[in-house]
Enzyme design. Structure first.
Site, PDB file in Angstrom:
ATOM      1  N   GLU A 428      71.194  24.861  57.373  1.00  0.00           N
ATOM      2  CA  GLU A 428      70.052  25.674  57.009  1.00  0.00           C
ATOM      3  C   GLU A 428      69.111  25.718  58.170  1.00  0.00           C
ATOM      4  O   GLU A 428      67.882  25.474  58.025  1.00  0.00           O
ATOM      5  CB  GLU A 428      69.377  25.184  55.729  1.00  0.00           C
ATOM      6  CG  GLU A 428      70.323  25.250  54.573  1.00  0.00           C
ATOM      7  CD  GLU A 428      69.745  24.798  53.111  1.00  0.00           C
ATOM      8  OE1 GLU A 428      68.355  24.819  53.081  1.00  0.00           O
ATOM      9  OE2 GLU A 428      70.275  25.014  52.147  1.00  0.00           O
ATOM     10  N   GLU A 520      77.279  22.930  50.484  1.00  0.00           N
ATOM     11  CA  GLU A 520      76.357  22.125  49.952  1.00  0.00           C
ATOM     12  C   GLU A 520      76.191  22.801  48.629  1.00  0.00           C
ATOM     13  O   GLU A 520      75.916  24.086  48.519  1.00  0.00           O
ATOM     14  CB  GLU A 520      74.921  22.123  50.536  1.00  0.00           C
ATOM     15  CG  GLU A 520      73.870  21.360  49.924  1.00  0.00           C
ATOM     16  CD  GLU A 520      72.334  21.298  50.799  1.00  0.00           C
ATOM     17  OE1 GLU A 520      72.507  21.032  51.872  1.00  0.00           O
ATOM     18  OE2 GLU A 520      71.264  21.254  50.256  1.00  0.00           O
TER      19      GLU A 520
HETATM   20  C1  GAL Z   1      68.976  22.243  50.547  1.00  0.00           C
HETATM   21  C2  GAL Z   1      68.817  21.519  52.051  1.00  0.00           C
HETATM   22  C3  GAL Z   1      68.926  20.018  51.575  1.00  0.00           C
HETATM   23  C4  GAL Z   1      67.942  19.643  50.509  1.00  0.00           C
HETATM   24  C5  GAL Z   1      68.261  20.589  49.338  1.00  0.00           C
HETATM   25  C6  GAL Z   1      67.505  20.338  48.091  1.00  0.00           C
HETATM   26  O1  GAL Z   1      68.496  23.672  50.900  1.00  0.00           O
HETATM   27  O2  GAL Z   1      69.956  21.834  52.557  1.00  0.00           O
HETATM   28  O3  GAL Z   1      68.567  19.140  52.715  1.00  0.00           O
HETATM   29  O4  GAL Z   1      66.849  19.971  50.858  1.00  0.00           O
HETATM   30  O5  GAL Z   1      68.030  21.766  49.504  1.00  0.00           O
HETATM   31  O6  GAL Z   1      67.907  20.903  46.937  1.00  0.00           O
END
Ligand code: GAL
Length: 827
Positions: A428, A520
């Site tokens: 991100e 993710e």
């Molecule tokens: C994502 C990020 C993670 C964590 C997660 C929480 O956007 O890549 O590191 O912050 O959100 O939902």
């Protein structure tokens, strides 16, 4: 920050050496081994953690400890900690480490180096007053040659490490502070295999034979050229299977890369189910004497990411069922411990997980070794930010000077691990929507490819492509697409999606030539053992970061029915349903496997740890663990929840995860409440049951035959403590751990599901209590104490072995409850 006067300081420290008692390390008496641990008997001093005074002097009072060490975890949670809620409300600060040691006279003609696997962060190192260097990145391994500055024989050497984690905030999650990974001392001949000096690939693999290509960096630190013989022997289970030998001449003070090709017949392939490895033993010999020996573990496997079929390993389709993990080990903080990592992986494997993403940094080498041994598909990630910051003092400040070196070193260190299949160049990243991002992505991708072309490069993009769904028709609309700049940059071999599971099904239309991975997903939230009724009452965690959960302030405790999620995420079921449906969706890495310290979401005090884990901070599974287990394993699952302690006649939603059966029948106190089955893509079944105390039993059946029965009971008053160790025998190596679960139960042994008694621990023997934790994200009790408050009936205590064989006796006691003890044998 006050500029330190290193020269003066180091001089005064050296002057002080004689005044200090020192211990000469037993761990490395004769340097007969190439690489030995260098973890024991360090001295540590923490400067004022908040005010950042930067001094050590003759008045400094040092504390002796062993590494790995994380000083932040020893502190208190503070609402106003400069680390912020993201950093877990635990302070950073500035710490000094030093260690004195002797080096045998016979090593004078050798090369001695110190290896740090990771120091968080901004480490600077001196040996006997000589400055060796600095490393800002806390997650990267590095080494310094000590030999030119060493004293040999009876004279003492002193190494000093300054660790500056005082500028806060610098991380979005709990980083920990200090020399939190292993330290090693390496002693070699002047002619030796260089740092991370082997690269082993398997260009052709079939069931009949595998070709092994080796590139070995030979380093000659003699002032004359050397003629030598280089032999690589491939071992399987310690037996020789093949070898190659060459004569080489290496110029004075030079390095050269030696290529070797070896065929292994009938190779045993590395896979998730059978993670078989080989060892390449490289020796350098001069005049029939072996002067260096270097071992590399590697695996033989072939794989591809297919546009239609997803991930293919050794010719077989494998859905990646992965989880993202941060590096902390819950109550142990960030100080790595191999057994603690192994336990995490065992718990995840039991759930059916086959993949790990090292979010968002290079992991401890021990994690990768374990993934190699246990069979996980690893995405090894480099960065959480590039040039543009996410936190005021984060790595973006070091980006220009260090990113190329850090990335290169990560690839060099990790590229022989059979478990790694993808490199992620960033998570991100702020530049992901700009042209600048394209330039950086291409630069990073080129750095990786120069060192390894056998794996795919990805980046975790949020989102990879916008939600190109027409809001009225809910149909995918090509005209509305806009792409993430990184996705179209040409730098990526595989498109990494963070969230936006609604776009996954359109991947082939959006990216016809690039395969898919969900880097993710999910970000659902749960507190283990806590249930809000009705089960669908609390749905989306509020849209504003700084507000407590919906439905009023629920005490920052989140219902464990799989219903609560971050706005950008989904329930666990929603994303898995999509991933499961299409072969071209190679798989996913769920945010997260375990809860981690920091990044509580909601981002409000008193929460200090995250709620995203499928497993809590202590290692206790939340209910949704069993949804995955029912889908991802062949184990027969019949999991019903919540607990069975409610008010009379209250409507309770009973959820059941099951598999290997056609239907489930539910009984309350012997009376059938009917039979249900999953329909379509359902992943659970539910009954709404008016509560009556007693026994709720589920029976699953296939073709009319009983497959499994599970019952939960109403607990009476809490009465006693039950202790269950994950291992009752541990090694007398000063490192090994036993994880002991403490359950608060009624007289009959039924878990008291709402008990939150404070429990005291005491230990007889020379072991230590090194962690206590209940998994409660709002508890501010120290993980390093000897007492802790249980969460919903459960608590964990971690015992560390000393270095002698003995029996340790742990006693747990709590006011009003019967105490209990357990014996842990240390052997
Ligand atoms: C994502 C990020 C993670 C964590 C997660 C929480 O956007 O890549 O590191 O912050 O959100 O939902």
């Amino acid at each position: 920050m006050k500029k330190p006067t290193y020269f003066f300081k180091i001089l005064s420290i050296i002057g002080l050496i004689s005044a200090f008692a020192f211990t000469v390390q037993k761990e490395n008496p004769d340097f007969s081994t190439r690489k030995v641990t260098f973890n024991t008997g360090w001295n540590f001093y923490l400067n004022d953690s908040v005010k950042d005074k930067d001094t050590i002097n003759s008045a400094t009072i040092w504390r002796t400890l062993n590494l790995p060490h994380d000083w932040s975890i020893e502190g208190e949670f503070e609402e106003k900690s400069p680390a912020g809620y993201g950093g877990g409300s635990l302070n950073g600060g500035l710490g000094w480490y030093k260690k004195t040691f002797k080096v045998a006279l016979e090593n004078k003609e050798k090369i001695t180096s110190i290896i740090f696997d990771g120091v968080y962060r901004n480490s600077q190192v001196w040996i006997n007053g000589h400055y060796l260097g600095k490393r800002p990145n806390g997650y990267i391994g590095f080494q310094y040659e000590l030999s030119p500055y060493l004293n040999y024989g009876d004279k003492i050497n002193e190494i000093i490490v300054k660790v500056d984690n005082s500028k806060q905030p610098n991380s979005r999650w709990y980083s920990g502070s200090g020399i939190f990974r292993n330290v090693w001392l390496e002693t070699t001949n002047k002619l030796h295999v260089g740092q991370w000096g082997t690269y082993i690939t398997t260009p052709k693999v079939s069931s009949q034979s595998a070709s092994i290509h080796l590139e070995t960096t030979l380093k000659n630190q003699y002032n004359s050229s050397k003629k030598a013989i280089v032999t690589t022997t491939i071992l399987k289970n310690n037996a020789k299977v093949a070898s190659a030998t060459q004569n080489v001449t290496i110029a004075a003070n030079a390095s050269q890369v030696q290529n070797q090709d070896i065929i292994v017949k009938k190779p045993v392939l590395w896979s998730v189910e059978k993670p078989e490895q080989y060892t390449a033993v490289t020796t350098i010999s001069i005049e029939n004497t072996v002067i260096d020996e270097y071992k590399t573990a590697f695996g033989i496997r072939n794989f591809k990411f297919d546009l239609d079929k997803g991930f293919i390993l050794n010719g077989k389709r494998v859905k990646i069922k992965g989880v993202c993990m941060h590096h902390d080990l819950g109550p142990l903080g960030s100080a790595i411990n191999t057994r603690a990592i192994e336990r995490q992986l065992e718990i995840l494997k039991e759930m059916g997980v086959n993949g790990i993403r090292t979010s968002h940094n290079p992991p401890a080498p021990e994690l990768l070794d374990l993934c190699d041994k246990m069979g996980f598909i690893v995405m090894d990630e480099a960065f959480d930010m590039w040039k543009k910051s996410k936190n005021k003092y984060d790595y973006s400040l070091d980006w220009d000077q260090w990113h190329a070196k850090d990335l290169q070193d990560q690839i060099l260190r990790d590229r022989n691990h059979p478990s790694i299949f993808m490199w992620s160049i960033g998570n991100e990243i702020q530049e992901q929507w700009s042209d600048e991002g394209v330039i950086i992505a291409n630069e990073l991708s080129a750095i990786v490819k120069k060192l390894d072309t056998t794996r795919l490069v990805t980046a975790a993009m949020n989102p990879a492509v916008n939600m190109n769904i027409d809001e009225v028709t809910l149909q995918f609309e090509k005209s509305k697409i806009y792409f993430n700049k990184l996705a179209t940059s040409g730098a990526l071999d595989i498109i990494g999606y963070n969230y936006a599971h609604q776009t996954f099904e359109h991947h082939q239309k959006n990216f016809p030539k690039i395969p898919f991975i969900a880097t993710e997903t999910t970000s659902a939230l749960e507190t283990r053992g806590h249930y809000d009724l009705p089960s669908d009452a609390v749905k989306i965690w509020p849209v504003r970061w700084d507000l407590p959960f919906t439905g009023g302030n629920l005490g920052n405790t989140v219902s464990a029915f799989d219903q609560v999620r971050a706005p950008w995420g989904s329930t666990h079921e929603a994303t898995w349903k999509v991933i499961k449906k299409h072969d071209f969706l190679a798989g996913m890495y769920i945010w997260t496997g375990f809860d981690y310290i920091g990044e509580p979401t909601p981002y409000v005090w008193p929460s200090i740890s995250s709620y995203f884990g499928i497993v809590d901070l202590a290692g206790f599974p939340k209910d949704v663990y069993y949804m995955y287990q029912s889908e991802w394993t062949n184990k027969t699952v019949l999991h019903l929840f919540p607990h069975w302690n409610w008010k009379s006649d209250q409507n309770v939603d009973v959820w059941i995860y099951y598999n290997n059966a056609d239907e489930v029948e539910l009984f309350l106190n012997g009376k059938s409440l009917g039979t249900k089955k999953k329909i379509g893509d359902d992943l659970h079944i539910m009954w709404r049951v008016p509560f009556q105390a007693g026994t709720l039993k589920a029976v699953s059946r296939k073709n009319g035959k009983i497959v499994k029965e599970t019952a939960i009971q109403t607990a009476e008053n809490s009465s006693k403590l039950k202790l269950t160790a994950d291992r009752n025998t541990i090694n007398a190596d000063g490192n090994d751990l036993s994880f002991i679960t403490v359950d608060i139960t009624d007289e009959k042994g039924t878990l008291s599901p709402n008990a939150n008694n404070e429990i005291q621990f005491s230990l007889k023997g020379s072991g230590k209590i090194v962690g206590v934790c209940s998994g409660d994200p709002v508890s501010h009790e120290s993980y390093k104490g000897t007492k802790h408050t249980a969460l919903n009936g459960k608590c964990l205590v971690i015992i560390q072995a000393g270095s002698k064989a003995e029996k340790l006796e742990l006693t747990a006691s709590s006011k009003g409850l019967k105490s209990n003890s357990t014996i842990i044998s240390v052997q």
